[in-house]
Design a protein around this motif. Structure first.
Motif, PDB file in Angstrom:
ATOM      1  N   ARG A   1      -1.577  -6.991   6.300  1.00  0.00           N
ATOM      2  CA  ARG A   1      -1.171  -5.613   6.582  1.00  0.00           C
ATOM      3  C   ARG A   1      -2.401  -4.706   6.661  1.00  0.00           C
ATOM      4  NH1 ARG A   1       2.783  -7.386   2.996  1.00  0.00           N
ATOM      5  NH2 ARG A   1       4.928  -7.225   3.778  1.00  0.00           N
ATOM      6  N   ALA A   2      -2.261  -3.650   7.513  1.00  0.00           N
ATOM      7  CA  ALA A   2      -3.326  -2.654   7.612  1.00  0.00           C
ATOM      8  C   ALA A   2      -2.676  -1.275   7.715  1.00  0.00           C
ATOM      9  CB  ALA A   2      -4.200  -2.913   8.828  1.00  0.00           C
ATOM     10  N   TYR A   3      -3.352  -0.297   7.166  1.00  0.00           N
ATOM     11  CA  TYR A   3      -2.830   1.071   7.308  1.00  0.00           C
ATOM     12  C   TYR A   3      -3.993   2.055   7.346  1.00  0.00           C
ATOM     13  CZ  TYR A   3      -3.681   1.719   2.286  1.00  0.00           C
ATOM     14  OH  TYR A   3      -4.270   1.806   1.048  1.00  0.00           O
ATOM     15  N   SER A   4      -3.680   3.223   7.883  1.00  0.00           N
ATOM     16  CA  SER A   4      -4.667   4.294   7.935  1.00  0.00           C
ATOM     17  C   SER A   4      -3.925   5.621   7.800  1.00  0.00           C
ATOM     18  CB  SER A   4      -5.440   4.251   9.256  1.00  0.00           C
ATOM     19  OG  SER A   4      -6.447   5.235   9.261  1.00  0.00           O
ATOM     20  N   ILE A   5      -4.397   6.480   6.913  1.00  0.00           N
ATOM     21  CA  ILE A   5      -3.807   7.806   6.728  1.00  0.00           C
ATOM     22  C   ILE A   5      -4.871   8.834   7.135  1.00  0.00           C
ATOM     23  CG2 ILE A   5      -2.818   9.449   5.088  1.00  0.00           C
ATOM     24  CD1 ILE A   5      -1.940   7.001   3.424  1.00  0.00           C
ATOM     25  N   VAL A   6      -4.517   9.652   8.130  1.00  0.00           N
ATOM     26  CA  VAL A   6      -5.492  10.581   8.709  1.00  0.00           C
ATOM     27  C   VAL A   6      -4.967  12.016   8.635  1.00  0.00           C
ATOM     28  CG1 VAL A   6      -6.815  11.180  10.771  1.00  0.00           C
ATOM     29  CG2 VAL A   6      -6.262   8.781  10.301  1.00  0.00           C
ATOM     30  N   LYS A   7      -5.809  12.899   8.143  1.00  0.00           N
ATOM     31  CA  LYS A   7      -5.501  14.332   8.141  1.00  0.00           C
ATOM     32  C   LYS A   7      -6.222  14.950   9.343  1.00  0.00           C
ATOM     33  CE  LYS A   7      -6.194  18.521   5.372  1.00  0.00           C
ATOM     34  NZ  LYS A   7      -6.802  19.072   4.135  1.00  0.00           N
TER      35      LYS A   7
END
Length: 200
Positions: free
Chosen positions: A84-90
């Motif tokens: 799994r991969a994730y990215s949280i971007v503001k």
């Protein structure tokens, strides 16, 4: 020539002089009136041209700049859920609302030169731009990762959603009012006593 004939001739000449004087006064007054009217029309046209030039110096008019911040999350999972991969971007964007084409502004000055009516198109969203972005948290899986293009794609979708929300809100109405206030202030500063701004 008798005395009565002389008196009659004198009265006739006096009447003729009076009529000529009245005709001359009427001619001069009429000429003056038409000259003044023509001069007044030229002056009004000069005023209208000056105002048009002043407005058209601005390519477009931004009435409202609305800055907003949001967060997007992107998740990816490899086959069978092993990685799994994730990215949280503001990110921060800005929406500009106003008049795109000021050549569509129409100006009509009253005959007396003291009133003016300006017709302008309704405000619209001019731009929805990305100012900056910042990665809050991210994790790459062994077999899967999130690339920059995927992050930009998600941000672009989120910005489009935000633009739709803005279009449904009252910011467009506020922008129309602000455009009207700006033009009214400018034209009153130019010496007009009565200013009407029509938003079409």
């Amino acid at each position: 020539m008798s005395k009565g004939e002389k008196k009659s001739m004198f009265s006739f000449l006096l009447l003729l002089k009076v009529l000529l004087a009245v005709a001359l006064v009427a001619f001069v007054a009429g000429g003056s009136y038409f000259a003044k009217k023509k001069f007044f029309r030229v002056e009004i046209e000069r005023k209208r041209s000056a105002i048009s030039a002043q407005i058209l110096q601005v390519a477009e008019l931004t009435a409202i700049k609305y800055q907003y911040t949001d967060v997007v999350g992107i998740k990816k999972t490899a086959v069978a859920g092993m990685s799994r991969a994730y990215s949280i971007v503001k990110y921060t964007g800005v929406i500009r609302i106003g008049i795109e084409d000021l050549t569509r502004v129409n100006i009509s000055i009253g005959d007396e030169g003291k009133s003016v009516t300006v017709t302008v198109p309704k405000a619209k969203v001019l731009e929805n731009a990305l100012l900056h972005q910042e990665v809050f948290d991210e994790k790459d899986g062994v077999f899967v990762s999130i690339n920059t293009a995927e992050v930009i794609e998600e941000i672009t979708k989120a910005m489009a959603d935000k633009r739709s929300e803005i279009s449904e809100e009252n910011l467009l109405v506020q922008a129309d009012k602000r455009v009207g206030d700006l033009l009214t202030a400018m034209l009153k500063g130019a010496g007009f006593e009565e200013v009407k701004v029509k938003i079409l």
